[in-house]
Design a protein around this motif. Sequence first.
Motif, PDB file in Angstrom:
ATOM      1  N   UNK A 192       0.860  -1.194   0.000  1.00  0.00           N
ATOM      2  CA  UNK A 192       0.000   0.000   0.000  1.00  0.00           C
ATOM      3  C   UNK A 192       0.890   1.235   0.000  1.00  0.00           C
ATOM      4  N   UNK A 193       0.515   2.244  -0.783  1.00  0.00           N
ATOM      5  CA  UNK A 193       1.257   3.493  -0.819  1.00  0.00           C
ATOM      6  C   UNK A 193       0.307   4.615  -1.198  1.00  0.00           C
ATOM      7  N   UNK A 194       0.458   5.762  -0.549  1.00  0.00           N
ATOM      8  CA  UNK A 194      -0.350   6.941  -0.840  1.00  0.00           C
ATOM      9  C   UNK A 194       0.446   7.938  -1.663  1.00  0.00           C
ATOM     10  N   UNK A 195      -0.259   8.668  -2.524  1.00  0.00           N
ATOM     11  CA  UNK A 195       0.322   9.791  -3.250  1.00  0.00           C
ATOM     12  C   UNK A 195      -0.731  10.883  -3.328  1.00  0.00           C
ATOM     13  N   UNK A 196      -0.304  12.102  -3.092  1.00  0.00           N
ATOM     14  CA  UNK A 196      -1.238  13.230  -3.166  1.00  0.00           C
ATOM     15  C   UNK A 196      -1.346  13.708  -4.607  1.00  0.00           C
ATOM     16  N   UNK A 197      -2.546  14.149  -4.960  1.00  0.00           N
ATOM     17  CA  UNK A 197      -2.782  14.748  -6.266  1.00  0.00           C
ATOM     18  C   UNK A 197      -3.396  16.115  -6.082  1.00  0.00           C
ATOM     19  N   UNK A 198      -3.162  16.995  -7.035  1.00  0.00           N
ATOM     20  CA  UNK A 198      -3.736  18.339  -6.961  1.00  0.00           C
ATOM     21  C   UNK A 198      -5.189  18.317  -7.444  1.00  0.00           C
ATOM     22  N   UNK A 199      -5.733  19.480  -7.679  1.00  0.00           N
ATOM     23  CA  UNK A 199      -7.139  19.586  -8.066  1.00  0.00           C
ATOM     24  C   UNK A 199      -7.478  18.803  -9.329  1.00  0.00           C
ATOM     25  N   UNK A 200      -6.467  18.551 -10.180  1.00  0.00           N
ATOM     26  CA  UNK A 200      -6.674  17.843 -11.443  1.00  0.00           C
ATOM     27  C   UNK A 200      -6.100  16.428 -11.413  1.00  0.00           C
ATOM     28  N   UNK A 201      -5.835  15.886 -10.232  1.00  0.00           N
ATOM     29  CA  UNK A 201      -5.295  14.531 -10.041  1.00  0.00           C
ATOM     30  C   UNK A 201      -3.833  14.388 -10.486  1.00  0.00           C
ATOM     31  N   UNK A 202      -3.121  15.493 -10.646  1.00  0.00           N
ATOM     32  CA  UNK A 202      -1.713  15.461 -11.048  1.00  0.00           C
ATOM     33  C   UNK A 202      -0.855  15.450  -9.784  1.00  0.00           C
ATOM     34  N   UNK A 203       0.156  14.569  -9.693  1.00  0.00           N
ATOM     35  CA  UNK A 203       1.035  14.591  -8.527  1.00  0.00           C
ATOM     36  C   UNK A 203       1.710  15.955  -8.376  1.00  0.00           C
ATOM     37  N   UNK A 204       1.903  16.366  -7.122  1.00  0.00           N
ATOM     38  CA  UNK A 204       2.559  17.644  -6.834  1.00  0.00           C
ATOM     39  C   UNK A 204       4.042  17.599  -7.202  1.00  0.00           C
ATOM     40  N   UNK A 205       4.665  18.773  -7.202  1.00  0.00           N
ATOM     41  CA  UNK A 205       6.092  18.884  -7.458  1.00  0.00           C
ATOM     42  C   UNK A 205       6.746  19.639  -6.311  1.00  0.00           C
ATOM     43  N   UNK A 206       7.610  19.015  -5.510  1.00  0.00           N
ATOM     44  CA  UNK A 206       7.968  17.607  -5.600  1.00  0.00           C
ATOM     45  C   UNK A 206       6.815  16.703  -5.171  1.00  0.00           C
ATOM     46  N   UNK A 207       6.891  15.452  -5.626  1.00  0.00           N
ATOM     47  CA  UNK A 207       5.845  14.472  -5.332  1.00  0.00           C
ATOM     48  C   UNK A 207       5.725  14.260  -3.829  1.00  0.00           C
ATOM     49  N   UNK A 208       4.483  14.215  -3.344  1.00  0.00           N
ATOM     50  CA  UNK A 208       4.197  13.934  -1.935  1.00  0.00           C
ATOM     51  C   UNK A 208       3.628  12.517  -1.890  1.00  0.00           C
TER      52      UNK A 208
END
Length: 136
Positions: free
Chosen positions: A110-126
């Motif tokens: 299991x792993x989580x990743x945050x996405x912005x309002x448009x489901x794009x990973x942040x920079x840098x990736x969280x």
Amino acid sequence: MLKKILSTMLFVAAASQATAQTASPAGAKVYIISPADGAVVTSPVTVTFGLKGMGVAPAGTDRANTGHHHLLVDAKALPAAGQPMGGEVIHFGGGQTETTLELAPGKHSLQLIMGDMAHVPHNPIVASEKITITVK
């Protein structure tokens, strides 16, 4: 011909803007609260998400320093940066911070990743550390 070239240039510019990465706040961290890494569990499995240094907002919400959770189950790698995440993740666009999964017996990651309002990973990736659980 010039009209077609200009139209194509505008389309390409709009597409690149739509997938531009949102900056993540310094020190932002996403993590799995439970289950713990190495846990032996029964299905269904409740997964609780944690987040520090940024806020949770539903998909489509344009608010600085926020995003929404995406969960990878048994993924080999993180989704590509700079483009919306698709079917390789479970989306929590409503701003949810917990889910219940039906998982087959055996080992699962299991792993989580945050996405912005448009489901794009942040920079840098969280993204969280990848954890492994065993379902009895």
